[in-house]
Scaffold this active site. Structure first.
Site, short mmCIF file in Angstrom:
data_model
loop_
_atom_site.label_atom_id
_atom_site.label_comp_id
_atom_site.label_asym_id
_atom_site.label_seq_id
_atom_site.Cartn_x
_atom_site.Cartn_y
_atom_site.Cartn_z
N GLU A 218 0.61 2.10 -8.04
CA GLU A 218 0.93 2.61 -9.39
C GLU A 218 0.70 4.11 -9.40
O GLU A 218 -0.16 4.63 -8.68
CB GLU A 218 0.04 1.92 -10.44
N GLU B 298 1.98 13.95 1.84
CA GLU B 298 1.29 12.84 1.18
C GLU B 298 1.73 12.71 -0.28
O GLU B 298 1.88 11.60 -0.79
CB GLU B 298 -0.22 13.04 1.26
N PRO C 194 -18.86 11.99 3.62
CA PRO C 194 -19.29 10.97 4.59
C PRO C 194 -18.77 9.60 4.19
O PRO C 194 -19.30 8.96 3.29
CB PRO C 194 -20.82 11.05 4.51
N GLU D 92 3.31 9.18 -1.36
CA GLU D 92 2.54 8.34 -2.26
C GLU D 92 3.04 8.36 -3.70
O GLU D 92 2.84 7.38 -4.43
CB GLU D 92 1.06 8.76 -2.25
#
Length: 352
Positions: free
Chosen positions: A138, A88, A109, A92
């Site tokens: 960004e 990730e 949750p 990203e």
């Protein structure tokens, strides 16, 4: 909300909700297959640079679209949770990393995905240049103490965990850098200096008992305690003020040159003067070391730093006392006395 099963993936019959193992679960009405719902595993990566800035990405999709967060995403089949965090991070933010340690595990949750289990890691950057990837529009580096509002509470928890783990390391580095730059007044050992000042009477008492019986300082056995106490107290006062940055080197020179001249007039050998100062340094160091419990790395460094500063001060003290003893001209006051605010009292250390 996450999609719910309507038909059984095993037999095609309708899925209903009924009590199983004490809670409502989705169950096939025909073959009784239970469709367990578990929290979705999510991995996030906290990367901090040498300027103590945290790498954040701004989300370009829901949930929390437009907010900043740590690089974060779902773990996939066939990868560990740590591998998911690194994947990730690269997807990203364009950064390749290495997992250093686990920071935090937190349940969340989510109205969008239902229950999540977010696992956060400290990650060291090893390659790449930060740029936005698939779920971000960004990327940015933000000071750890000036972060924007983060999208997920688990990110805040991870940052707090990182700071708890590294605050001692940072304090040691900051104090070392200030010490190497000869900047006083903001060092870790400043607290110990105050501690020594508070217990000056005990340090003086230990030094007095030692110097009047030590084989290296026989002439000091001839002095009354009332004569020595104000002088050693004055030396401690000089130390404390120098460590606090309140006195210049010139004042130290005047004070200890006068002290050396006085010892020469008293008939003490030069090596005894040097030994007396060395014994004072030893008792300050021993007192600070023995009256504390040094359990953390920062405490050990604090004592080592104090020892280094004591060494610097007493190098000056010995040098100037020796020059004063040898009769080398020093820049004393107009009448040859130490500065009028020294604790010896006016005129007690007149030059010859």
């Amino acid at each position: 909300m996450p999609l719910k099963a309507r038909f059984c993936s095993q037999c095609g019959a309708q899925v209903i909700v009924r009590m199983e193992d004490g809670r409502h679960r989705e169950v096939c009405a025909s073959c009784d297959t239970v469709f367990y719902q578990n929290p979705l595993p999510v991995a996030s990566a906290l990367v901090m640079n040498a300027q103590r800035e945290v790498l954040l990405v701004r989300r370009n999709r829901e949930p929390q679209k437009g907010m900043w967060c740590l690089p974060i995403g779902f773990a996939e089949l066939g990868e560990t949770i740590a591998e998911a965090a690194l994947r990730e991070l690269e997807e990203e933010a364009g950064i390749e990393g290495r997992v250093v340690q686990l920071l935090d595990v937190d349940s969340y949750p989510s109205d969008f995905y239902d229950d999540l289990l977010i696992v956060s890691f400290e990650v060291e950057m090893i390659a790449g240049t930060a740029h936005p990837g698939d779920d971000a529009d960004e990327v940015g580096w933000f000071r750890h103490d000036r972060l924007p509002e983060l999208a997920f509470p688990a990110n805040d928890n991870a940052v707090r965990a990182y700071l708890r783990l590294h605050w001692e390391e940072w304090r040691i580095k900051d104090s070392f850098n200030r010490l190497s730059e000869e900047s006083e007044g903001m060092l870790l050992s400043d607290g110990l200096v105050g501690f020594v000042r508070e217990h000056a009477a005990e340090i003086v008492s230990a030094w007095l008992a030692d110097v009047r019986t030590n084989p290296s300082t026989p002439c000091y056995a001839n002095f009354e305690a009332d004569y020595l106490i104000p002088r050693v107290t004055g030396a401690l006062s000089q130390l404390g003020r120098w460590l606090a940055g309140a006195r210049a080197d010139g004042e130290i020179k005047d004070f200890f040159a006068t002290l050396g001249r006085e010892r020469e007039k008293d008939g003490c050998a030069l090596h005894e003067v040097v030994s007396s100062l060395t014994l004072l340094k030893m008792h300050i160091w021993t007192f600070a070391r023995d009256r504390r419990v040094w359990e953390r790395p920062v405490d050990v460094y604090r004592v080592l730093e104090l020892n280094r500063r004591l060494g610097a001060f007493f190098d000056k003290a010995v040098y100037h006392a020796t020059r004063g003893y040898a009769g080398v001209a020093e820049s004393l006051g107009e009448d040859g006395a130490a500065s009028p605010d020294d604790p010896f009292g006016s005129g007690m250390l007149k030059s010859s």
